[in-house]
Design an enzyme around this catalytic site. Structure first.
Site, mmCIF file in Angstrom:
data_model
loop_
_atom_site.group_PDB
_atom_site.id
_atom_site.type_symbol
_atom_site.label_atom_id
_atom_site.label_comp_id
_atom_site.label_asym_id
_atom_site.label_seq_id
_atom_site.Cartn_x
_atom_site.Cartn_y
_atom_site.Cartn_z
ATOM 1 N N ASP A 142 0.855 -1.222 0.005
ATOM 2 C CA ASP A 142 0.103 -0.006 -0.100
ATOM 3 C C ASP A 142 0.812 1.417 -0.094
ATOM 4 O O ASP A 142 1.919 1.191 0.378
ATOM 5 C CB ASP A 142 -0.916 0.000 1.454
ATOM 6 C CG ASP A 142 -1.986 -1.000 1.188
ATOM 7 O OD1 ASP A 142 -2.262 -1.426 0.084
ATOM 8 O OD2 ASP A 142 -2.411 -1.349 2.321
ATOM 9 N N LYS A 143 0.220 2.212 -0.624
ATOM 10 C CA LYS A 143 0.962 3.410 -0.592
ATOM 11 C C LYS A 143 1.635 3.994 0.801
ATOM 12 O O LYS A 143 2.738 4.335 0.928
ATOM 13 C CB LYS A 143 0.085 4.617 -0.992
ATOM 14 C CG LYS A 143 0.723 6.107 -0.755
ATOM 15 C CD LYS A 143 -0.403 7.051 -1.369
ATOM 16 C CE LYS A 143 0.235 8.700 -1.311
ATOM 17 N NZ LYS A 143 -0.895 9.487 -1.823
#
Length: 301
Positions: A142-143
């Site tokens: 994930d970011k």
């Protein structure tokens, strides 16, 4: 498996793929949209033992599969650097340490800066599978999750790595901080994950979801939090975050899944170990990433 020009050839279908739709199998292995795979089938780029097939064809014992990846029609990603660190690179793979706050590849938000854009800026060639936006991407974090990932530099390597992820033979370990004290010091969470029934942008434990297995072990108990090591058997989107929410113990800083927003501005999750077999040599390689400063401060390390 062998590589001929842009053609990937599977000489014999593994048992795990038998009786599954060919479009679904190729989509899951190569991490590309199913409709894109269906277009490849329609255009004759995917064949079973030299035969043209339909998108609904179910693979059988003894089937062989050939996949031709056409070159991307355009290149939408501009080279933009990012504070990534290359841990390892050769002709087949590049292993990257990604900080929190940067996406692996552009998504719906059309981000200008990503791991892919930074590698392009540095002149690193990536595979054509998933190009232009996701060229070389065989998995993601994930970011706002930090840590180590691997990308493929050619189509043969891409398929070899993607197949390992699909078969769950990759070693992936994370360190996270959860906002409660776990009832058990170690355990296994075997709960299927799918789209949230009320919010399609989120994921949840759902009865008809995909198999998702997470192992966890308590590393350190703090006054209000627990520091936990996670080992992934599968790799579903937001898997650790969703499973910890299911246990009623979401990650600290994870606003999306109910985590407390103190001391850290993102979910306290770091991918610190990644192990895989090299696409050419077959040697098992393992890479480590140290905890970033924000998580060290959080746990007092």
């Amino acid at each position: 498996m062998k590589m001929q020009s842009s053609e990937i050839v599977i000489e014999r279908i593994d048992e795990v793929y038998v009786d599954k739709r060919v479009d679904k199998v190729v989509s899951e292995i190569l991490e590309i949209p199913r409709n894109q795979v269906q277009n490849y089938i329609k255009d004759g780029f995917i064949k079973v033992c030299s035969r043209f097939i339909s998108k609904s064809y179910k693979l059988k014992y003894g089937d062989c599969l050939s996949i031709i990846i056409p070159p991307p029609k355009n290149n939408k990603i501009e080279p933009n650097d990012a504070p990534i660190k290359i841990l390892f690179e050769d002709e087949d793979v590049v292993v990257v340490e990604k900080p929190a706050g940067i996406v692996v590849h552009p998504g719906a938000a059309c981000e200008d800066v990503s791991v892919v854009s930074a590698l392009k800026y540095r002149g690193v060639r990536l595979s054509s599978i998933g190009a232009p936006l996701r060229g070389g991407v065989v998995h993601r974090i994930d970011k706002d999750t930090s840590g180590v990932i691997v990308l493929a530099k050619n189509d043969r390597a891409h398929f070899f790595l993607a197949k390992q992820f699909f078969e769950h033979s990759i070693e992936r370990r994370y360190i996270g901080v959860v906002g409660c004290h776990l009832k058990q010091n170690s355990g296994e969470i075997d709960k299927p994950i799918g789209r949230h029934p009320k919010n399609r942008k989120l994921f949840a434990v759902v009865e008809n979801g995909k198999e998702a297995i997470t192992f966890y072990k308590l590393l350190k108990r703090l006054e209000n939090y627990d520091v936990v090591m996670f080992k992934l058997q599968t790799g579903r989107t937001h898997q650790i975050r969703v499973h910890m929410k299911y246990l009623g113990c979401p990650l600290v800083g994870d606003a999306t899944y109910g985590g407390v927003l103190k001391e850290i501005k993102r979910q306290a999750l770091h991918a610190f170990v990644l192990g895989f077999r090299h696409p050419w040599s077959g040697k098992f390689l393992k890479f480590y990433s140290k905890l970033p400063e924000d998580m060290r401060v959080l746990i007092g390390g």
